[in-house]
Scaffold this active site. Sequence first.
Site, PDB file in Angstrom:
ATOM      1  N   ASP A   1     -64.100 -52.772 -14.602  1.00 14.72           N
ATOM      2  CA  ASP A   1     -64.142 -52.045 -15.873  1.00 14.72           C
ATOM      3  C   ASP A   1     -65.575 -52.161 -16.387  1.00 14.72           C
ATOM      4  O   ASP A   1     -65.997 -53.234 -16.822  1.00 14.72           O
ATOM      5  CB  ASP A   1     -63.143 -52.652 -16.862  1.00 14.72           C
ATOM      6  CG  ASP A   1     -63.157 -51.907 -18.198  1.00 14.72           C
ATOM      7  OD1 ASP A   1     -64.030 -51.028 -18.386  1.00 14.72           O
ATOM      8  OD2 ASP A   1     -62.308 -52.209 -19.056  1.00 14.72           O
TER       9      ASP A   1
ATOM     10  N   ASN B   1     -71.584 -43.507 -10.342  1.00 15.04           N
ATOM     11  CA  ASN B   1     -71.114 -42.183 -10.762  1.00 15.04           C
ATOM     12  C   ASN B   1     -70.234 -42.204 -12.014  1.00 15.04           C
ATOM     13  O   ASN B   1     -70.193 -41.231 -12.767  1.00 15.04           O
ATOM     14  CB  ASN B   1     -70.341 -41.576  -9.574  1.00 15.04           C
ATOM     15  CG  ASN B   1     -69.401 -40.471  -9.991  1.00 15.04           C
ATOM     16  OD1 ASN B   1     -69.808 -39.318 -10.166  1.00 15.04           O
ATOM     17  ND2 ASN B   1     -68.117 -40.799 -10.195  1.00 15.04           N
TER      18      ASN B   1
ATOM     19  N   LYS C   1     -77.279 -55.062 -10.087  1.00 19.69           N
ATOM     20  CA  LYS C   1     -77.919 -56.364  -9.859  1.00 19.69           C
ATOM     21  C   LYS C   1     -77.143 -57.174  -8.819  1.00 19.69           C
ATOM     22  O   LYS C   1     -77.715 -57.823  -7.962  1.00 19.69           O
ATOM     23  CB  LYS C   1     -77.955 -57.157 -11.174  1.00 19.69           C
ATOM     24  CG  LYS C   1     -79.313 -57.167 -11.818  1.00 19.69           C
ATOM     25  CD  LYS C   1     -79.455 -58.232 -12.873  1.00 19.69           C
ATOM     26  CE  LYS C   1     -79.980 -59.546 -12.342  1.00 19.69           C
ATOM     27  NZ  LYS C   1     -81.314 -59.548 -11.811  1.00 19.69           N
TER      28      LYS C   1
ATOM     29  N   SER D   1     -77.006 -39.030 -13.422  1.00 15.72           N
ATOM     30  CA  SER D   1     -77.471 -38.682 -14.761  1.00 15.72           C
ATOM     31  C   SER D   1     -76.831 -37.344 -15.141  1.00 15.72           C
ATOM     32  O   SER D   1     -75.665 -37.082 -14.798  1.00 15.72           O
ATOM     33  CB  SER D   1     -79.005 -38.637 -14.759  1.00 15.72           C
ATOM     34  OG  SER D   1     -79.509 -38.260 -15.996  1.00 15.72           O
TER      35      SER D   1
ATOM     36  N   TYR E   1     -74.926 -39.893 -25.835  1.00 15.01           N
ATOM     37  CA  TYR E   1     -74.599 -39.591 -24.424  1.00 15.01           C
ATOM     38  C   TYR E   1     -75.891 -39.265 -23.666  1.00 15.01           C
ATOM     39  O   TYR E   1     -76.144 -39.804 -22.584  1.00 15.01           O
ATOM     40  CB  TYR E   1     -73.618 -38.421 -24.329  1.00 15.01           C
ATOM     41  CG  TYR E   1     -73.335 -37.991 -22.892  1.00 15.01           C
ATOM     42  CD1 TYR E   1     -72.601 -38.805 -22.036  1.00 15.01           C
ATOM     43  CD2 TYR E   1     -73.833 -36.784 -22.393  1.00 15.01           C
ATOM     44  CE1 TYR E   1     -72.357 -38.424 -20.714  1.00 15.01           C
ATOM     45  CE2 TYR E   1     -73.586 -36.397 -21.078  1.00 15.01           C
ATOM     46  CZ  TYR E   1     -72.852 -37.217 -20.241  1.00 15.01           C
ATOM     47  OH  TYR E   1     -72.612 -36.846 -18.927  1.00 15.01           O
TER      48      TYR E   1
ATOM     49  N   LYS F   1     -77.754 -41.052 -20.365  1.00 16.26           N
ATOM     50  CA  LYS F   1     -78.081 -40.346 -19.123  1.00 16.26           C
ATOM     51  C   LYS F   1     -79.596 -40.357 -18.866  1.00 16.26           C
ATOM     52  O   LYS F   1     -80.039 -40.346 -17.719  1.00 16.26           O
ATOM     53  CB  LYS F   1     -77.530 -38.916 -19.185  1.00 16.26           C
ATOM     54  CG  LYS F   1     -76.013 -38.880 -19.144  1.00 16.26           C
ATOM     55  CD  LYS F   1     -75.470 -39.263 -17.781  1.00 16.26           C
ATOM     56  CE  LYS F   1     -74.335 -40.205 -17.757  1.00 16.26           C
ATOM     57  NZ  LYS F   1     -73.854 -40.556 -16.418  1.00 16.26           N
TER      58      LYS F   1
HETATM   59  N1  LIG Z   1     -68.623 -32.958 -15.462  1.00 16.15           N
HETATM   60  C1  LIG Z   1     -69.848 -32.572 -15.777  1.00 16.15           C
HETATM   61  O1  LIG Z   1     -70.067 -31.426 -16.182  1.00 16.15           O
HETATM   62  C2  LIG Z   1     -71.011 -33.536 -15.649  1.00 16.15           C
HETATM   63  C3  LIG Z   1     -72.287 -33.053 -15.938  1.00 16.15           C
HETATM   64  C4  LIG Z   1     -73.353 -33.912 -15.825  1.00 16.15           C
HETATM   65  C5  LIG Z   1     -73.154 -35.221 -15.450  1.00 16.15           C
HETATM   66  N2  LIG Z   1     -71.903 -35.676 -15.188  1.00 16.15           N
HETATM   67  C6  LIG Z   1     -71.747 -37.086 -14.801  1.00 16.15           C
HETATM   68  O2  LIG Z   1     -70.980 -37.162 -13.617  1.00 16.15           O
HETATM   69  C7  LIG Z   1     -70.315 -38.416 -13.571  1.00 16.15           C
HETATM   70  C8  LIG Z   1     -68.875 -38.213 -13.165  1.00 16.15           C
HETATM   71  O3  LIG Z   1     -68.204 -37.557 -14.221  1.00 16.15           O
HETATM   72  P1  LIG Z   1     -67.017 -36.515 -13.981  1.00 16.15           P
HETATM   73  O4  LIG Z   1     -67.490 -35.244 -14.509  1.00 16.15           O
HETATM   74  O5  LIG Z   1     -66.517 -36.616 -12.600  1.00 16.15           O
HETATM   75  O6  LIG Z   1     -65.945 -37.075 -15.029  1.00 16.15           O
HETATM   76  P2  LIG Z   1     -64.557 -37.776 -14.852  1.00 16.15           P
HETATM   77  O7  LIG Z   1     -63.644 -36.970 -14.010  1.00 16.15           O
HETATM   78  O8  LIG Z   1     -64.112 -38.118 -16.239  1.00 16.15           O
HETATM   79  O9  LIG Z   1     -64.921 -39.092 -14.069  1.00 16.15           O
HETATM   80  C9  LIG Z   1     -65.492 -40.181 -14.723  1.00 16.15           C
HETATM   81  C10 LIG Z   1     -65.062 -41.431 -13.996  1.00 16.15           C
HETATM   82  O10 LIG Z   1     -65.656 -42.563 -14.667  1.00 16.15           O
HETATM   83  C11 LIG Z   1     -64.658 -43.551 -14.772  1.00 16.15           C
HETATM   84  N3  LIG Z   1     -64.888 -44.473 -15.871  1.00 16.15           N
HETATM   85  C12 LIG Z   1     -65.035 -44.190 -17.187  1.00 16.15           C
HETATM   86  N4  LIG Z   1     -65.135 -45.331 -17.892  1.00 16.15           N
HETATM   87  C13 LIG Z   1     -65.061 -46.345 -16.989  1.00 16.15           C
HETATM   88  C14 LIG Z   1     -65.090 -47.751 -17.096  1.00 16.15           C
HETATM   89  N5  LIG Z   1     -65.196 -48.369 -18.268  1.00 16.15           N
HETATM   90  N6  LIG Z   1     -65.021 -48.494 -15.976  1.00 16.15           N
HETATM   91  C15 LIG Z   1     -64.894 -47.900 -14.768  1.00 16.15           C
HETATM   92  N7  LIG Z   1     -64.832 -46.574 -14.598  1.00 16.15           N
HETATM   93  C16 LIG Z   1     -64.915 -45.814 -15.701  1.00 16.15           C
HETATM   94  C17 LIG Z   1     -63.366 -42.776 -15.009  1.00 16.15           C
HETATM   95  O11 LIG Z   1     -62.266 -43.602 -14.764  1.00 16.15           O
HETATM   96  P3  LIG Z   1     -60.981 -43.557 -15.741  1.00 16.15           P
HETATM   97  O12 LIG Z   1     -60.270 -42.298 -15.366  1.00 16.15           O
HETATM   98  O13 LIG Z   1     -60.239 -44.810 -15.409  1.00 16.15           O
HETATM   99  O14 LIG Z   1     -61.497 -43.507 -17.152  1.00 16.15           O
HETATM  100  C18 LIG Z   1     -63.548 -41.648 -14.008  1.00 16.15           C
HETATM  101  O15 LIG Z   1     -63.116 -42.040 -12.745  1.00 16.15           O
HETATM  102  C19 LIG Z   1     -70.512 -39.057 -14.942  1.00 16.15           C
HETATM  103  O16 LIG Z   1     -71.511 -40.048 -14.843  1.00 16.15           O
HETATM  104  C20 LIG Z   1     -70.991 -37.925 -15.808  1.00 16.15           C
HETATM  105  O17 LIG Z   1     -71.807 -38.361 -16.871  1.00 16.15           O
HETATM  106  C21 LIG Z   1     -70.827 -34.859 -15.257  1.00 16.15           C
END
Ligand SMILES: NC(=O)c1ccc[n+]([C@@H]2O[C@H](COP(=O)([O-])OP(=O)(O)OC[C@H]3O[C@@H](n4cnc5c(N)ncnc54)[C@H](OP(=O)(O)O)[C@@H]3O)[C@@H](O)[C@H]2O)c1
Length: 340
Positions: free
Chosen positions: A92, A119, A151, A175, A209, A213
């Site tokens: 977590d 990620n 780390k 990011s 946010y 990033k």
């Molecule tokens: N989607 C976009 O348009 C977009 C654009 C730019 C960047 N990004 C970046 O891409 C990455 C992936 O995002 P996504 O779009 O695939 O969103 P997503 O489907 O919501 O995936 C995010 C993941 O992060 C996990 N997570 C959140 N809080 C956590 C915690 N405390 N400990 C461990 N895991 C945790 C979530 O797990 P849980 O389900 O258990 O919460 C989920 O598996 C992120 O870093 C996001 O900032 C996404």
Amino acid sequence: MSSFSQSFPPKPTFTQKDVPNLSGKVFLVTGGYSGVGLEVSRVLFHKGGRVIIAGRSEKSYSAAVEEIKGNCGDGLTVDVSTPGSLEFLFIDLSDLTSIKPSVETLLKDLNRLDVVWYNAGVMVPPAGSKTKQGYELQWGTNVVGHFLLHKLLCPLLTATAAGSEAGSVRAIFVSSLMHAYGPKPYGIDFDSTTIDSEKAKSIPIWTLYSQSKAADAILAAEYAKRAIDLAPTAEDGTKKNHVISISLNPGNLKTNLQRHSNTNKIKEFLINMILHPQSLGGLTELYAGLAPETADCNGGFVIPFGRKGSVASYLQKGMEKEDIGKKLWDILEEDVKSYV
Ligand SMILES: NC(=O)c1ccc[n+]([C@@H]2O[C@H](COP(=O)([O-])OP(=O)(O)OC[C@H]3O[C@@H](n4cnc5c(N)ncnc54)[C@H](OP(=O)(O)O)[C@@H]3O)[C@@H](O)[C@H]2O)c1
């Protein structure tokens, strides 16, 4: 590269079929059971890799295993001669105490780590949300938690790189296009990143946010320098076998990330029109982590859907003129020192 080009990118040129057979290699993907991370895990598994999915929900992991095994994705056929494997690592990122015990157990059973994708992420949770230790939730999860994990994994990454083909061992910091909209002048308002920060309350949640990033991109650039220092010197005096560190914008994608965004139906409809399938974000992350042509991107930035780009100029300026990377790294070292 402009925001427009990153928001409406050309088709990817690096696709699933360009990913080589990965048997014998080990990968870790935080948040690898949903969204973009799931797409990365899917391809790694079907190409024969050992895939460690780090997250906080074993239930979501189990659902993802079913999904991944039952659907190998566009352009892939299952090669039964080289099955990959999937495993769950409980972490977590919003609770620093959860990270070291899990990683210690994992490391007992791991003799290499080829690529890690930092990620997982959280975006615009309710204002005032905090981690277990009291950091603003996005900062604590996206930055502090990943820094601690990095780390702990760093010695194994360094050792794997020393004995592997140059450029093949990588750390990928996910990011976003939003990194360009962090607090000015250089992307991070350090007063808002402390435990129980009063300053964080006065900053709009989207800016927080963006700040997280921006920090992910800065960390990748800072680690790129440190990874070279950490690498062994070869007989010819060079340091080729170091970890490659890259950050990226995966694209604007339809995932669960928008779960906290407060939108009405019309806004939701419009937003969905400009969002792309999550598999394209997966290809962007795979391009950064595996493509031979990104081996020369140490410290660089990858953009959708698998192109070489660069970070926003204000961030670059902060790193060059004010050594923001070192400042961030030193602060995070101090933040996590009781959890290492
Ligand atoms: N989607 C976009 O348009 C977009 C654009 C730019 C960047 N990004 C970046 O891409 C990455 C992936 O995002 P996504 O779009 O695939 O969103 P997503 O489907 O919501 O995936 C995010 C993941 O992060 C996990 N997570 C959140 N809080 C956590 C915690 N405390 N400990 C461990 N895991 C945790 C979530 O797990 P849980 O389900 O258990 O919460 C989920 O598996 C992120 O870093 C996001 O900032 C996404």
